[in-house]
Design a protein around this motif. Structure first.
Motif, short mmCIF file in Angstrom:
data_model
loop_
_atom_site.label_atom_id
_atom_site.label_comp_id
_atom_site.label_asym_id
_atom_site.label_seq_id
_atom_site.Cartn_x
_atom_site.Cartn_y
_atom_site.Cartn_z
N SER A 1 0.73 -1.11 -0.03
CA SER A 1 -0.15 -0.04 -0.08
C SER A 1 0.86 1.26 0.09
CB SER A 1 -0.96 -0.01 1.11
OG SER A 1 -1.76 -1.34 1.27
N LYS B 1 1.52 2.85 3.38
CA LYS B 1 0.19 3.40 4.28
C LYS B 1 -0.41 2.23 4.76
CE LYS B 1 -0.82 7.13 0.85
NZ LYS B 1 -1.80 7.60 -0.22
N SER C 1 -3.61 0.73 5.55
CA SER C 1 -4.77 0.87 5.56
C SER C 1 -5.51 -0.14 6.40
CB SER C 1 -5.05 0.26 3.94
OG SER C 1 -6.30 0.05 3.65
#
Length: 444
Positions: free
Chosen positions: A342, A345, A347
């Motif tokens: 990701s 990131k 998530s």
């Protein structure tokens, strides 16, 4: 456990005593300790106790003498010694005198009957060994519950005296201290944050006595941190205090559901027959070893170059970890995998989706999780690859020369090798970057 040769009959020993024994210690040894450690260990303790007045401090006694006293072989004496050490009744020191081992056996103070029933771990173990009826009989016989004294308002030293003038920053930090947490194997900072997230005053829960109870139950039932948290939340009262009996019952329920065993009893620890762990040779093995030992918080900080993990990320990790029951090493692999997929990131939706799948797969170690993640990723890539038989509708079959087929197959193999090299290079680059971050963080 192989104990042959650990101690030799010609090895000498001295006996010392930590402090004077409490009143009624014989009753404790017979009725309370003996069901847990056995008659051999209790006999060894009493024999060593009476050896103190009989020994010559210039010449040590030999273990052959001890064998004659107890009418026991030396391997059984050694096992009894280990039980005394494990239960906290004996400390053993070894030194060399004239190329011969000499031991100092330092007897520790056993609990008096009334003090024994205040130790929650020993109390639980005695209950499981004796059963409800005999346990309650002993408790009624030995444990006299003291009347409630009221609120303790005795002034402490720091309330009356002062040896320096605290600055403003110290005054703003409040009365709550984290110093006690360093003495335990559980991260009370993590639990404190969990309680504060639920608007529960951590100061009321994490008292000294409750911390001791939490550590004992964690040790007794071999619980993970998230399992302890779950038991704590179950045992909270309406006044946001920890109900000790409810907490102990909750820990036992978690233990039963986790191991599905009939009873909790002290047993001798079986010596592991596994080979010692080898030194990691590849970067992937280094990464797996690191993920097995660090906490999710430390992993986030390593990946961010040593910066502190954000409250939001820690909240996401905590909720996913506790809801899915993932062990810490597996959670570390999940964090690593999600961040790489990701663009660094975290998530929550993506993490929860994968976590539920890994929870059903019952992964326990970082190595299992790493292999499982690779297998699932390869399976997904194969399922989404274009089909080899997808031709245009107006495709007309023609005779294809063998030399063209051979050239086409060679080109396809070259392309496959090139793709594999690219993927391997990318994976190696990711591992290099992560290990570099971890190394820099550890140096800082």
């Amino acid at each position: 456990m192989n104990v042959i040769g650990k101690v030799l009959p010609v090895d000498g020993y001295y006996v010392s005593q930590k402090r004077s024994l409490p009143t009624g210690f014989e009753k404790s040894m017979t009725h309370l300790y003996q069901p847990l450690i056995g008659i051999e260990a209790v006999s060894l303790f009493m024999t060593l106790l009476h050896d103190i007045d009989m020994q010559n401090m210039e010449v040590p006694q030999t273990h052959h003498t001890l064998m004659n006293y107890l009418n026991m072989p030396l391997d059984e004496i050694y096992r009894a010694r280990l039980k005394l050490e494990g239960i906290g009744l004996l400390k053993t020191y070894e030194r060399l005198e004239n190329d011969q081992s000499v031991y100092l056996y330092e007897l520790q103070e056993p609990f008096s009957p009334s003090e024994f029933f205040k130790d929650e771990m020993l109390l639980q173990l005695l209950y499981y060994h004796l059963g409800d009826e005999k346990f309650n009989h002993l408790k009624n016989r030995f444990y006299k519950k003291q009347p409630h004294k009221g609120q303790d308002i005795t002034a402490a030293f720091n309330d009356v005296f002062q040896t320096f003038h605290p600055n403003d920053r110290m005054m703003d930090e409040g009365e709550y201290s984290e110093e006690d947490s360093t003495a335990y194997s559980i991260d009370f900072t993590w639990i404190k944050k969990m309680l504060e997230q639920r608007m529960i005053p951590a100061k009321n829960i994490l008292t000294s006595s409750n911390k001791r109870l939490i550590v004992q139950m964690m040790k007794l039932y071999e619980l993970e941190t998230h399992e302890v948290e779950k038991s704590m939340l179950w045992a909270l009262t309406d006044e946001n205090t920890l109900h000790s009996e409810e907490f102990k019952n909750a820990c036992h329920d978690v233990f039963k559901s986790k191991y599905q065993t009939a009873a909790v009893k002290l047993t001798e620890k079986v010596e592991s027959k596994q080979k010692p762990k080898s030194i990691p040779k590849t970067q992937e093995e280094q990464l797996i070893q690191h993920l097995e030992t660090i906490s999710p918080k430390q992993l986030l900080e390593d990946l961010s170059g040593g910066n502190h993990a954000s409250e939001q990320d820690m909240r996401v990790i905590r909720e996913v970890m506790t809801s899915q029951g993932l062990p810490s090493p597996v959670m570390n692999v999940l964090i690593h995998f999600v961040l790489l997929q990701s663009n660094m990131k975290l998530s929550r939706a993506y993490m929860e989706k994968i976590a539920s799948h890994w929870s059903r797969a019952n992964l326990k170690t970082a190595k299992e999780a790493m292999g499982f993640a690779k297998t699932e990723k390869n399976r997904y890539q194969k399922s989404t690859a274009p089909s080899k038989s997808s031709y245009p509708k107006n495709y007309s079959k023609e005779v294809v020369p063998d030399w063209f087929k051979d050239r086409k197959n060679k080109n396809a193999k070259k392309a496959s090798v090139a793709n594999n090299n690219i993927n391997a290079a990318k994976e190696k680059e990711e591992l290099d970057a992560l290990l570099k971050n971890i190394s820099n963080s550890n140096k800082n």
